[in-house]
Design an enzyme around this catalytic site. Structure first.
Site, PDB file in Angstrom:
ATOM      1  N   LYS A  54     -19.788  -6.190   2.022  1.00 20.64           N
ATOM      2  CA  LYS A  54     -20.397  -6.534   0.726  1.00 20.64           C
ATOM      3  C   LYS A  54     -20.882  -7.983   0.750  1.00 20.64           C
ATOM      4  CE  LYS A  54     -17.737  -3.099  -1.832  1.00 20.64           C
ATOM      5  NZ  LYS A  54     -16.566  -2.749  -2.617  1.00 20.64           N
ATOM      6  N   GLN A  98     -11.700  -5.704  -5.298  1.00 23.28           N
ATOM      7  CA  GLN A  98     -11.603  -4.485  -4.493  1.00 23.28           C
ATOM      8  C   GLN A  98     -10.340  -3.697  -4.864  1.00 23.28           C
ATOM      9  OE1 GLN A  98     -13.997  -3.465  -2.443  1.00 23.28           O
ATOM     10  NE2 GLN A  98     -12.962  -1.698  -1.598  1.00 23.28           N
ATOM     11  N   ASP A 121     -19.263  -3.992 -10.976  1.00 24.78           N
ATOM     12  CA  ASP A 121     -18.643  -2.725 -10.592  1.00 24.78           C
ATOM     13  C   ASP A 121     -18.788  -1.679 -11.705  1.00 24.78           C
ATOM     14  OD1 ASP A 121     -17.439  -2.037  -8.248  1.00 24.78           O
ATOM     15  OD2 ASP A 121     -15.463  -2.810  -8.763  1.00 24.78           O
TER      16      ASP A 121
END
Ligand code: GUN
Length: 294
Positions: A54, A98, A121
């Site tokens: 990422k 995460q 997200d």
């Protein structure tokens, strides 16, 4: 019948190029570099790879990428404070923590701490609420990537019966909302299946599109799908293998070789959904920077 193997790698490259070009013109106009902060708690090998990818992808698109590695023993309080600092930072426009997190940390509390305008997200209840109301702002990356794969492979879900396997907050649930929206890439009739679904096969065998996101290797078998089905495999499972140097190989939730023979189109693992999630995260980060710069 010729099966299309959906090339997520190629499509994600196209999107990343689009995002890089848009990032450049945004920077030229606003003199601001979109910034993405990714927090990794612990050292799970798979999560470490995802997070590194990422950050690398953000930098390759002309953004500022920052990874914050924290030990698995970090307290919830300290993690909340780090998020607070990122919420206040002028350089950071997108924050991603995460998942999963160690069990002593409440994922709910952490997700809710992220400023919704920086929640690239799309997991904060404010953003998941907007999506379920049919007016999304940040669409979670994996569902957004799946919709993009369908649209770019002549498999528009409009009017189709879609069976989604798995009701997670990251994939299944937002995906059900997304594909049933009254908009382009939506208008599907969705069956959201899960571990308590009875007669699963009865549902999947009637579906035009089957999307597997349950984390069980090779769960979807050829007897569960109809001819000409479109299959999207979200699973990334490590199974032991003496054939590879690393000692494992990656398999999806779908028994690829047999299901492929019945499919009109199918995603491989790796190289299907995985690369798309990064591309969509970058798109969300650019959108976040634009929103924060008015
Ligand atoms: N872990 C696996 N997928 C995801 C994701 O899309 N977002 C976050 N935050 N964690 C993940």
């Amino acid at each position: 019948m010729k099966t299309t193997i959906i090339d997520g790698q190629k499509i994600s490259q196209e999107i990343k190029l689009e995002v890089a070009n848009e990032t450049k013109s945004f920077q030229d106009s606003f003199l601001v570099t979109p910034g993405l902060a990714v927090i990794l708690v612990g050292d799970d090998p798979a999560s470490s790879i995802y997070v590194k990818n990422k950050e690398k992808a953000a930098i390759a698109s002309g953004m500022a990428g920052q990874t914050i590695n924290l030990p698995s023993t970090v307290s919830e309080k300290d993690l909340l404070q780090i998020i607070e600092n990122l919420n206040l930072s002028k350089e950071i426009h997108g924050i991603l923590v995460q998942l999963p997190l160690p069990t002593h940390i409440s994922e709910e509390k952490i997700v809710q701490k992220i400023d919704p305008i920086k929640d690239v997200d799309g997991l904060h209840p404010f953003n998941s609420g907007l999506l379920s109301a049919g007016t999304p702002r940040f669409i979670p990356a994996t569902p957004a990537g799946i919709r993009e794969l369908l649209l770019r492979n002549d498999s528009n879900p409009d009017g189709k019966h879609v069976a989604i396997l798995g009701r997670s907050n990251i994939v299944g649930r937002p995906l059900a909302n997304l594909l049933s929206m009254k908009s382009i890439g939506g208008n599907a009739t969705v069956s959201l299946c899960h571990s308590r679904t009875t007669n699963l096969k009865k549902i999947t065998i009637n579906a035009d599109i089957v999307i597997a996101a349950i984390g069980i290797p090779n769960f979807v078998t050829e007897d569960m799908v109809k001819e000409n089905v479109v299959v999207i495999d979200v699973g990334i499972n490590r199974v032991k293998s003496s054939m590879t140097k690393r000692g494992y190989r990656l398999v999806g939730d779908v028994e690829f070789e047999s299901v492929k023979l019945k499919s009109k189109a199918i995603t491989p693992v790796p190289g299907g959904v995985g690369p798309m999630t990064i591309a969509m995260l970058l798109r969300n980060t650019l959108q976040a920077a634009k929103l924060q710069c008015g």
